[in-house]
Design an enzyme around this catalytic site. Structure first.
Site, short mmCIF file in Angstrom:
data_model
loop_
_atom_site.label_atom_id
_atom_site.label_comp_id
_atom_site.label_asym_id
_atom_site.label_seq_id
_atom_site.Cartn_x
_atom_site.Cartn_y
_atom_site.Cartn_z
N ASP A 1 -19.69 43.82 27.63
CA ASP A 1 -20.69 43.47 26.63
C ASP A 1 -21.70 44.61 26.47
OD1 ASP A 1 -19.54 40.99 26.23
OD2 ASP A 1 -20.86 39.97 27.66
N TYR B 1 -17.54 40.97 38.98
CA TYR B 1 -18.86 41.06 38.35
C TYR B 1 -19.96 40.72 39.34
CZ TYR B 1 -16.21 40.60 33.96
OH TYR B 1 -15.33 40.77 32.92
N TYR C 1 -14.53 34.60 30.44
CA TYR C 1 -15.88 34.88 29.93
C TYR C 1 -16.89 34.49 31.01
CZ TYR C 1 -13.86 35.35 25.22
OH TYR C 1 -13.14 35.75 24.12
#
Length: 263
Positions: A92, A155, A226
């Protein structure tokens, strides 16, 4: 002759030559050290790149991108005016990528093909926003390969909640490793992607309490998961989700890709 660098077509009637120059492909890995820049050039949709009030005459919505930082020394060395950027996925705009993501930069119509990749790598790495490594000459087949390859990513997410965290519920977060995560296309991208439900998996998850309302999660997710929506729930479009498990609304998420599990 099967794959020439240059093809010259000569129109016999008008004797008008047309020159076709084969693109130059270079493979590498990049990291993005800052938030707020996209992977590729973001041309203003209002003016198509000509410059208008909406883009403040720039012709694009962001001053720079990963592509533009990487392409600059390439285009100078190859005497080219344009490039295409092919990434193995993308992070992103507001997320950093502290791992190294595979990419191929395609230099269009290069007038010079023999270029020094080590020198170019050093020039790119002077940037404080983007770093690259492992540059090597490539071809169109590698573009297809990195586009098709499904890659797990790990992440780090620093989350601020609206209310104090109920620490008794935190142990329930680990249960996500055993569950199917059903995600309807997020509201933030549904305008450009098919609105459907996808099933993805959390491979590994751990947490660290940073404050009364702050939590850090380390999440290894299957390709296509996501992460922001896994955390926020996206108004019920992703289930199960962290916000629902903790019964606490998410106020802010700072997201970083910390590892890309390339083979």
């Amino acid at each position: 002759r099967e794959n020439p660098d240059v093809v010259i077509l000569l129109g016999i009637e008008k004797l008008s030559p047309k020159v076709e120059i084969r693109s130059l492909f270079v493979y590498g890995l990049y990291s993005k050290l800052v938030r707020g820049i996209p992977q590729t050039k973001w041309i203003c949709s209002n003016c198509g790149g000509k410059g208008c009030i909406e883009c403040k005459g720039e012709g694009k919505l962001y001053k720079t991108s990963v592509q533009e930082i990487i392409e600059k020394p390439f285009m100078k060395a190859a005497k080219s005016k344009k490039s295409d950027f092919h990434g193995g996925g993308r992070e992103d705009i507001d997320a950093r990528n502290l791992g190294y993501r595979p990419f191929v930069i395609e230099i269009l119509k290069p007038l010079k093909r023999k270029i020094d990749l080590r020198k170019i790598e050093k020039q790119i790495n002077k940037s404080k926003k983007v770093k690259v490594r492992g540059l090597k000459f490539s071809d169109k087949d590698v573009v297809r390969e990195i586009k098709a390859t499904k890659i797990d990513k790990t992440y780090s997410a620093e989350i601020e909640f609206e209310d104090e965290i109920d620490r008794k519920k935190l142990k329930l977060v680990k249960q996500l490793e055993k569950e199917k995560i059903k995600q309807q296309t997020p509201t933030r991208v549904v305008h450009r992607r098919a609105d459907k439900i996808r099933t993805r998996y959390v491979k590994k998850i751990s947490y660290k309490v940073l404050g009364k309302k702050k939590l850090q999660l380390i999440i290894r997710g299957e390709s296509g998961l996501y992460i922001k929506e896994l955390i926020s729930g996206d108004e019920g479009r992703t289930r199960p989700n962290i916000s629902e498990i903790l019964n606490n609304k998410v106020k802010k998420i700072n997201l970083d890709v910390i590892k890309i599990h390339t083979k």
